[in-house]
Motif scaffolding. Structure first.
Motif, PDB file in Angstrom:
ATOM      1  N   UNK A  35      53.668  57.380  80.172  1.00  0.00           N
ATOM      2  CA  UNK A  35      52.993  57.379  78.873  1.00  0.00           C
ATOM      3  C   UNK A  35      54.016  57.486  77.738  1.00  0.00           C
ATOM      4  N   UNK A  36      55.000  58.360  77.883  1.00  0.00           N
ATOM      5  CA  UNK A  36      56.035  58.511  76.855  1.00  0.00           C
ATOM      6  C   UNK A  36      56.824  57.217  76.689  1.00  0.00           C
ATOM      7  N   UNK A  37      57.165  56.570  77.797  1.00  0.00           N
ATOM      8  CA  UNK A  37      57.893  55.297  77.739  1.00  0.00           C
ATOM      9  C   UNK A  37      57.074  54.257  76.981  1.00  0.00           C
ATOM     10  N   UNK A  38      55.780  54.187  77.267  1.00  0.00           N
ATOM     11  CA  UNK A  38      54.910  53.242  76.581  1.00  0.00           C
ATOM     12  C   UNK A  38      54.862  53.544  75.080  1.00  0.00           C
ATOM     13  N   UNK A  39      54.758  54.798  74.723  1.00  0.00           N
ATOM     14  CA  UNK A  39      54.704  55.176  73.300  1.00  0.00           C
ATOM     15  C   UNK A  39      56.011  54.848  72.590  1.00  0.00           C
ATOM     16  N   UNK A  40      57.131  55.022  73.277  1.00  0.00           N
ATOM     17  CA  UNK A  40      58.421  54.650  72.689  1.00  0.00           C
ATOM     18  C   UNK A  40      58.453  53.146  72.432  1.00  0.00           C
ATOM     19  N   UNK A  41      57.995  52.366  73.408  1.00  0.00           N
ATOM     20  CA  UNK A  41      57.971  50.908  73.264  1.00  0.00           C
ATOM     21  C   UNK A  41      57.126  50.487  72.066  1.00  0.00           C
ATOM     22  N   UNK A  42      55.922  51.020  71.977  1.00  0.00           N
ATOM     23  CA  UNK A  42      55.010  50.663  70.880  1.00  0.00           C
ATOM     24  C   UNK A  42      55.613  51.068  69.530  1.00  0.00           C
ATOM     25  N   UNK A  43      56.188  52.248  69.474  1.00  0.00           N
ATOM     26  CA  UNK A  43      56.778  52.731  68.226  1.00  0.00           C
ATOM     27  C   UNK A  43      57.968  51.870  67.815  1.00  0.00           C
ATOM     28  N   UNK A  44      58.829  51.529  68.771  1.00  0.00           N
ATOM     29  CA  UNK A  44      59.997  50.700  68.441  1.00  0.00           C
ATOM     30  C   UNK A  44      59.566  49.306  67.994  1.00  0.00           C
ATOM     31  N   UNK A  45      58.572  48.723  68.664  1.00  0.00           N
ATOM     32  CA  UNK A  45      58.083  47.395  68.275  1.00  0.00           C
ATOM     33  C   UNK A  45      57.490  47.440  66.875  1.00  0.00           C
ATOM     34  N   UNK A  46      56.723  48.476  66.582  1.00  0.00           N
ATOM     35  CA  UNK A  46      56.137  48.635  65.257  1.00  0.00           C
ATOM     36  C   UNK A  46      57.233  48.832  64.215  1.00  0.00           C
ATOM     37  N   UNK A  47      58.202  49.677  64.536  1.00  0.00           N
ATOM     38  CA  UNK A  47      59.324  49.936  63.630  1.00  0.00           C
ATOM     39  C   UNK A  47      60.059  48.635  63.305  1.00  0.00           C
ATOM     40  N   UNK A  48      60.421  47.894  64.335  1.00  0.00           N
ATOM     41  CA  UNK A  48      61.182  46.661  64.130  1.00  0.00           C
ATOM     42  C   UNK A  48      60.400  45.638  63.319  1.00  0.00           C
ATOM     43  N   UNK A  53      62.319  45.031  59.366  1.00  0.00           N
ATOM     44  CA  UNK A  53      62.340  43.666  58.827  1.00  0.00           C
ATOM     45  C   UNK A  53      61.546  43.531  57.522  1.00  0.00           C
ATOM     46  N   UNK A  54      61.159  44.659  56.944  1.00  0.00           N
ATOM     47  CA  UNK A  54      60.431  44.633  55.671  1.00  0.00           C
ATOM     48  C   UNK A  54      61.391  44.165  54.566  1.00  0.00           C
ATOM     49  N   UNK A  55      60.933  43.288  53.677  1.00  0.00           N
ATOM     50  CA  UNK A  55      61.807  42.779  52.616  1.00  0.00           C
ATOM     51  C   UNK A  55      62.497  43.865  51.786  1.00  0.00           C
ATOM     52  N   UNK A  56      61.814  44.977  51.523  1.00  0.00           N
ATOM     53  CA  UNK A  56      62.444  46.056  50.747  1.00  0.00           C
ATOM     54  C   UNK A  56      63.635  46.642  51.491  1.00  0.00           C
ATOM     55  N   UNK A  57      63.529  46.746  52.802  1.00  0.00           N
ATOM     56  CA  UNK A  57      64.640  47.251  53.624  1.00  0.00           C
ATOM     57  C   UNK A  57      65.749  46.206  53.678  1.00  0.00           C
ATOM     58  N   UNK A  58      65.384  44.952  53.876  1.00  0.00           N
ATOM     59  CA  UNK A  58      66.374  43.872  53.969  1.00  0.00           C
ATOM     60  C   UNK A  58      67.188  43.736  52.683  1.00  0.00           C
ATOM     61  N   UNK A  59      66.593  44.036  51.548  1.00  0.00           N
ATOM     62  CA  UNK A  59      67.293  43.942  50.268  1.00  0.00           C
ATOM     63  C   UNK A  59      68.321  45.056  50.063  1.00  0.00           C
ATOM     64  N   UNK A  60      68.214  46.122  50.826  1.00  0.00           N
ATOM     65  CA  UNK A  60      69.111  47.273  50.686  1.00  0.00           C
ATOM     66  C   UNK A  60      69.978  47.349  51.944  1.00  0.00           C
ATOM     67  N   UNK A  61      71.226  46.933  51.828  1.00  0.00           N
ATOM     68  CA  UNK A  61      72.111  46.847  53.001  1.00  0.00           C
ATOM     69  C   UNK A  61      72.239  48.186  53.738  1.00  0.00           C
ATOM     70  N   UNK A  62      72.355  49.284  53.015  1.00  0.00           N
ATOM     71  CA  UNK A  62      72.488  50.599  53.652  1.00  0.00           C
ATOM     72  C   UNK A  62      71.198  50.988  54.365  1.00  0.00           C
ATOM     73  N   UNK A  63      70.057  50.751  53.723  1.00  0.00           N
ATOM     74  CA  UNK A  63      68.767  51.050  54.359  1.00  0.00           C
ATOM     75  C   UNK A  63      68.601  50.206  55.616  1.00  0.00           C
ATOM     76  N   UNK A  64      69.000  48.944  55.553  1.00  0.00           N
ATOM     77  CA  UNK A  64      68.900  48.065  56.727  1.00  0.00           C
ATOM     78  C   UNK A  64      69.752  48.607  57.879  1.00  0.00           C
TER      79      UNK A  64
END
Length: 85
Positions: A35-48, A53-64
């Motif tokens: 279950x923990x492995x699955x939650x990590x996968x879902x969280x990482x996929x959502x994060x990515x 890949x959100x434009x606001x993050x992409x515009x800020x090199x340090x945030x990216x």
């Protein structure tokens, strides 16, 4: 008692389990670990997809770079925990 030990004690109390029982339910090769492995996968996929890949993050090199580090750490955690399945 460090923070991890305090959280483990709280998890035992919250689930009305001994440390041994907690290990049986959530330790290596358990459904809880899977279950923990699955939650990590879902969280990482959502994060990515929605953060790194959100434009606001992409515009800020340090945030990216910070977002990429988070993704890499989640991938490391996924690999570590999935090796226990």
């Amino acid at each position: 008692m460090d923070e991890r030990e305090e959280l483990l004690a709280a998890a035992c109390e919250e689930n009305s389990l001994s440390m041994e029982e907690l290990n049986e339910q959530y330790g290596p090769e358990s459904f809880g670990n899977h279950e923990a492995v699955d939650r990590i996968y879902v969280t990482e996929a959502t994060w990515s997809e929605h953060i790194a890949s959100h434009p606001a993050i992409l515009l800020d090199a340090e945030a990216y770079q910070m977002a990429v580090k988070v993704s890499e750490m989640m991938a490391e955690l996924y690999n570590r925990m999935s090796a226990k399945d």
